[in-house]
Motif scaffolding. Structure first.
Motif, short mmCIF file in Angstrom:
data_model
loop_
_atom_site.label_atom_id
_atom_site.label_comp_id
_atom_site.label_asym_id
_atom_site.label_seq_id
_atom_site.Cartn_x
_atom_site.Cartn_y
_atom_site.Cartn_z
N LEU A 1 -76.27 4.55 -32.14
CA LEU A 1 -77.66 4.88 -33.01
C LEU A 1 -78.22 5.92 -33.28
O LEU A 1 -78.05 7.02 -34.24
N ILE A 2 -78.37 7.06 -31.79
CA ILE A 2 -79.07 7.75 -31.82
C ILE A 2 -78.31 9.39 -32.13
O ILE A 2 -78.63 10.47 -32.94
N ARG B 1 -75.26 0.61 -27.79
CA ARG B 1 -75.96 0.31 -29.01
C ARG B 1 -76.84 1.69 -29.38
O ARG B 1 -76.63 2.32 -30.01
N LEU B 2 -77.73 2.13 -27.72
CA LEU B 2 -78.51 3.40 -28.03
C LEU B 2 -77.59 4.62 -28.66
O LEU B 2 -78.37 5.24 -29.38
N GLN B 3 -76.41 4.61 -27.73
CA GLN B 3 -75.78 5.53 -28.42
C GLN B 3 -75.61 5.89 -29.34
O GLN B 3 -75.34 7.39 -30.22
N ALA C 1 -76.97 -2.58 -24.34
CA ALA C 1 -78.91 -1.67 -25.01
C ALA C 1 -77.52 -0.26 -25.29
O ALA C 1 -78.21 0.12 -26.12
N LYS C 2 -77.31 0.46 -23.30
CA LYS C 2 -77.36 1.89 -23.84
C LYS C 2 -75.61 1.50 -24.40
O LYS C 2 -75.77 2.58 -25.79
N ALA D 1 -77.82 -4.68 -19.80
CA ALA D 1 -78.18 -3.24 -20.00
C ALA D 1 -76.96 -2.25 -21.01
O ALA D 1 -77.66 -1.55 -21.30
N LYS D 2 -75.62 -3.11 -20.11
CA LYS D 2 -75.01 -1.87 -20.59
C LYS D 2 -74.38 -2.01 -21.98
O LYS D 2 -74.08 -0.83 -22.74
#
Ligand SMILES: Nc1ncnc2c1ncn2[C@@H]1O[C@H](COP(=O)(O)OP(=O)(O)O)[C@@H](O)[C@H]1O
Ligand SMILES: [Mg+2]
Lengths: 271, 94
Positions: free
Chosen positions: B26-27, B22-24, B19-20, B16-17
């Protein structure tokens, strides 16, 4: 004054229809005259989740095209007072919905004295989803603790802020709410799943509620009864909390912690 | 879940870490590109700001960085310009 509330997400299968059914039922049970509209033209589902599928005669496209009056198309829910369903067309193509047409239907619903008009958005960020959110006053962005869902939520928030009627007319922005669904606290505990905090940090939208992953949702959809009517289930209670918050009440978040299990519990308690 | 998994779960680098993170990244990128929550006028505004800057100094396209940050209370619009070093042919283009 009517409020138009869109339930949206970008990604499909995250729980928009489940949420639209639950929230609209909860609002009606709180005494608000409520209608829930299915915007998923060609793939209607809301009628099944609401348990009114056998009473669908006309749909929103018939109303827009003048083939039926609004009151002929509205289906009154048998179990929940104050609750009406406006189904989507199963046969017509997506282009049958137009901005003017939808605007007229919403105006007519306002004139009928509805307090809440809940719009169940189709998946995607294309026309159908944009029409569902175009006239919204408030938006519930449904997101799963999962990387692609969070990204799509952020894109949807972008569209709400730039392409809605409120954005175009320079009015106050749509009021945004984040609803996290299919949350599994034990998987968050093991570090496999994004947590509520992670999602809030990334999306920075006020949290309306957290709905746990729950068997009750499948059972409710099998029975055609919005899950919020099952008052003894976790998902039902979580939706009740969300509705109360939507109506301005403060309630603590539930169902976001794992039950603490001892070593033996860890060994035998989970699959 | 077997006995081994229980112990493995504890030492694992939680995905999950990842995922977080990568999301930060990307977004932030998608927002800066105006794809996400950035206001619709952003691309036009960026263009005009760049034109104004170029009235005074010559800067390359990649010397100007725009970023939009969101927060529950406010939106932050950040503009970073790397000015050419002194002595370089970066002065006002007459
Ligand atoms: N909290 C939940 N727990 C378990 N299953 C859920 C939950 N919410 C939704 N689902 C299931 O996920 C699937 C997609 O839900 P749906 O509401 O139709 O999503 P959408 O309208 O966004 O496509 C359905 O099978 C539904 O039963
Ligand atoms: Mg749906």
């Amino acid at each position: 004054m009517s409020k138009v509330l869109v339930v949206t997400s970008g990604k499909g299968g995250v729980g928009k229809t489940t949420t639209s059914a639950a929230i609209s039922s909860g609002l009606a049970m709180a005494g608000k005259k409520t209608v829930v509209i299915d915007f998923d033209v060609g793939l209607r589902n809301l009628d099944l989740i609401m348990g009114v599928e056998r009473r669908v005669v006309y749909d929103i496209v018939n109303v827009i095209q003048g083939e039926a009056g609004l009151n002929q198309a509205l289906i009154r829910h048998k179990e929940v007072d104050n609750l009406y369903v406006l189904p989507a067309s199963q046969t017509k193509d997506k282009d049958a919905l137009t901005e003017e047409g939808v605007g007229k239907v919403l105006d007519d619903l306002r004139a009928e004295g509805f307090d809440y008009i809940v719009c169940d958005s189709p998946a995607g960020i294309e026309r159908g989803a944009q029409l569902a959110m175009y006239y919204a006053d408030e938006a519930i962005v449904v997101s799963n603790p999962e990387i692609s869902s969070v990204r799509d939520s952020d894109r949807m928030l972008g569209i709400l802020a730039s392409k809605s009627r409120r954005a175009k007319d320079g009015e106050t922005a749509i009021k945004e709410h984040l609803l996290i669904t299919r949350y599994a606290p034990d998987r968050v505990g093991t570090g496999e799943m994004l947590s509520v905090e992670d999602m809030l940090e990334i999306l920075a939208v006020p949290l309306l509620g957290v709905i746990p992953e729950s068997n009750a949702v499948l059972q409710a959809s099998n029975a055609g009864r919005p899950v919020i009517l099952d008052e003894n289930t976790d998902a039902g209670q979580a939706y009740q909390d969300a509705v109360a918050r939507l109506l301005g009440e403060e309630r603590p978040m539930r169902f976001i912690e794992t039950e603490k299990k001892g070593f033996l519990g860890r060994l035998f308690g989970r699959s | 879940m077997g006995l081994l998994d229980i112990f493995r779960n504890r030492s694992q680098d939680p995905s999950a870490k990842m995922a977080k993170e990568r999301l930060q990244i990307l977004i932030a990128h998608e927002r800066a590109q105006g794809q996400n929550r950035a206001p619709h006028y952003l691309p036009e505004m960026q263009k005009e700001i760049l034109e104004v800057i170029r009235k005074y100094v010559h800067v390359e396209d990649d010397a100007v960085k725009f970023e939009v940050e969101h927060n529950e209370q406010f939106e932050l619009f950040e503009l970073n310009i790397t000015l050419p070093e002194k002595g370089e042919a970066g002065d006002r283009p007459d």
